[in-house]
Design a protein around this motif. Sequence first.
Motif, PDB file in Angstrom:
ATOM      1  N   ILE A 119       0.837  -1.202   0.000  1.00 39.76           N
ATOM      2  CA  ILE A 119       0.000   0.000   0.000  1.00 39.76           C
ATOM      3  C   ILE A 119       0.871   1.250   0.000  1.00 39.76           C
ATOM      4  N   LYS A 120       1.949   1.229   0.773  1.00 38.15           N
ATOM      5  CA  LYS A 120       2.871   2.373   0.806  1.00 38.15           C
ATOM      6  C   LYS A 120       3.499   2.600  -0.578  1.00 38.15           C
ATOM      7  N   GLU A 140       3.507  -8.195  -7.298  1.00 38.94           N
ATOM      8  CA  GLU A 140       3.551  -8.508  -5.872  1.00 38.94           C
ATOM      9  C   GLU A 140       2.139  -8.633  -5.308  1.00 38.94           C
ATOM     10  N   LEU A 141       1.232  -7.794  -5.756  1.00 41.22           N
ATOM     11  CA  LEU A 141      -0.165  -7.890  -5.339  1.00 41.22           C
ATOM     12  C   LEU A 141      -0.746  -9.250  -5.711  1.00 41.22           C
ATOM     13  N   THR A 142      -0.470  -9.673  -6.935  1.00 39.55           N
ATOM     14  CA  THR A 142      -0.961 -10.970  -7.398  1.00 39.55           C
ATOM     15  C   THR A 142      -0.415 -12.102  -6.547  1.00 39.55           C
ATOM     16  N   ARG A 143       0.879 -12.051  -6.277  1.00 37.50           N
ATOM     17  CA  ARG A 143       1.521 -13.096  -5.473  1.00 37.50           C
ATOM     18  C   ARG A 143       0.960 -13.140  -4.061  1.00 37.50           C
ATOM     19  N   LEU A 144       0.882 -11.974  -3.423  1.00 36.08           N
ATOM     20  CA  LEU A 144       0.412 -11.918  -2.043  1.00 36.08           C
ATOM     21  C   LEU A 144      -1.023 -12.403  -1.903  1.00 36.08           C
ATOM     22  N   CYS A 183      -4.254   3.083  -8.669  1.00 35.49           N
ATOM     23  CA  CYS A 183      -3.566   2.836  -7.400  1.00 35.49           C
ATOM     24  C   CYS A 183      -4.534   2.941  -6.227  1.00 35.49           C
ATOM     25  N   ASP A 184      -5.436   3.924  -6.284  1.00 33.69           N
ATOM     26  CA  ASP A 184      -6.434   4.066  -5.222  1.00 33.69           C
ATOM     27  C   ASP A 184      -7.320   2.832  -5.128  1.00 33.69           C
ATOM     28  N   ILE A 185      -7.687   2.270  -6.274  1.00 36.75           N
ATOM     29  CA  ILE A 185      -8.521   1.063  -6.267  1.00 36.75           C
ATOM     30  C   ILE A 185      -7.765  -0.110  -5.660  1.00 36.75           C
ATOM     31  N   HIS A 186      -6.500  -0.277  -6.049  1.00 36.01           N
ATOM     32  CA  HIS A 186      -5.688  -1.350  -5.471  1.00 36.01           C
ATOM     33  C   HIS A 186      -5.539  -1.162  -3.966  1.00 36.01           C
TER      34      HIS A 186
END
Length: 238
Positions: A119-120, A140-144, A183-186
């Motif tokens: 998020i940062k 990284e989002l996909t992996r996490l 980015c806000d949506i993510h």
Amino acid sequence: MKKATGLFNREAVSQTEKAYVALEELIVTGELPPGSQWSAVTLSERIALGRSPTHAALQKLAFQRLVDIAPREGIFISEIDYPGQIKIIQARREIEKLIVSEASQCATEQEREGMRNLIKQLQALKAHPDMREYLRAHFELTRLLGEASRNSYAAEFYAMLQTLARRFLFFHQERYTNLTTICDIHIRQLQAVVDGAVEGAVEAAAARNDYAENFARNILMEMINSSAVTVRANSSRR
């Protein structure tokens, strides 16, 4: 021979995984252009890894529809399926709903901390847009989320769809001079998962896919109007 440079800075343990990471990055960023033809030996030399792990990686990439392996002819990098982008997003929409729902309930504290760090990174991208940095965050989002869902079957297909979407985005990155909205949506999506808010995570995932589908449709219509691509009138029903 030019070696691959790490786009997503991913950690890979096995030689096969290293080969997959390197080749996938080269395909996503167009360093191995759509429609180009290669030999397995040349690709092995390109990524400076052995033929066996390269071959195994190519099999995975073929499953993900990024390459086409033609016996006695070579390896062909798949063309971007423009009409198919809508179907990719529609499929991802359903899988992502499952992924974020389960991740909201099953993520460990360590995984949630990883999401807080992500998020940062996304917050920083709003102030200083950088497509390559966004792609790193996207991977990284996909992996996490995939790992946190505790569903390896869904995570595998989710990763495949994300890779296809990532390549499409990279090839049209001139449309993303401002990353604030996405980015806000993510961030909303990740924060909901961190907080264990299942409904919020599912709603954010739906909003992200709405945004992506609108983006893909706009590009597709522009290409149809310019005769760069054709679509059969009934293709949406198939």
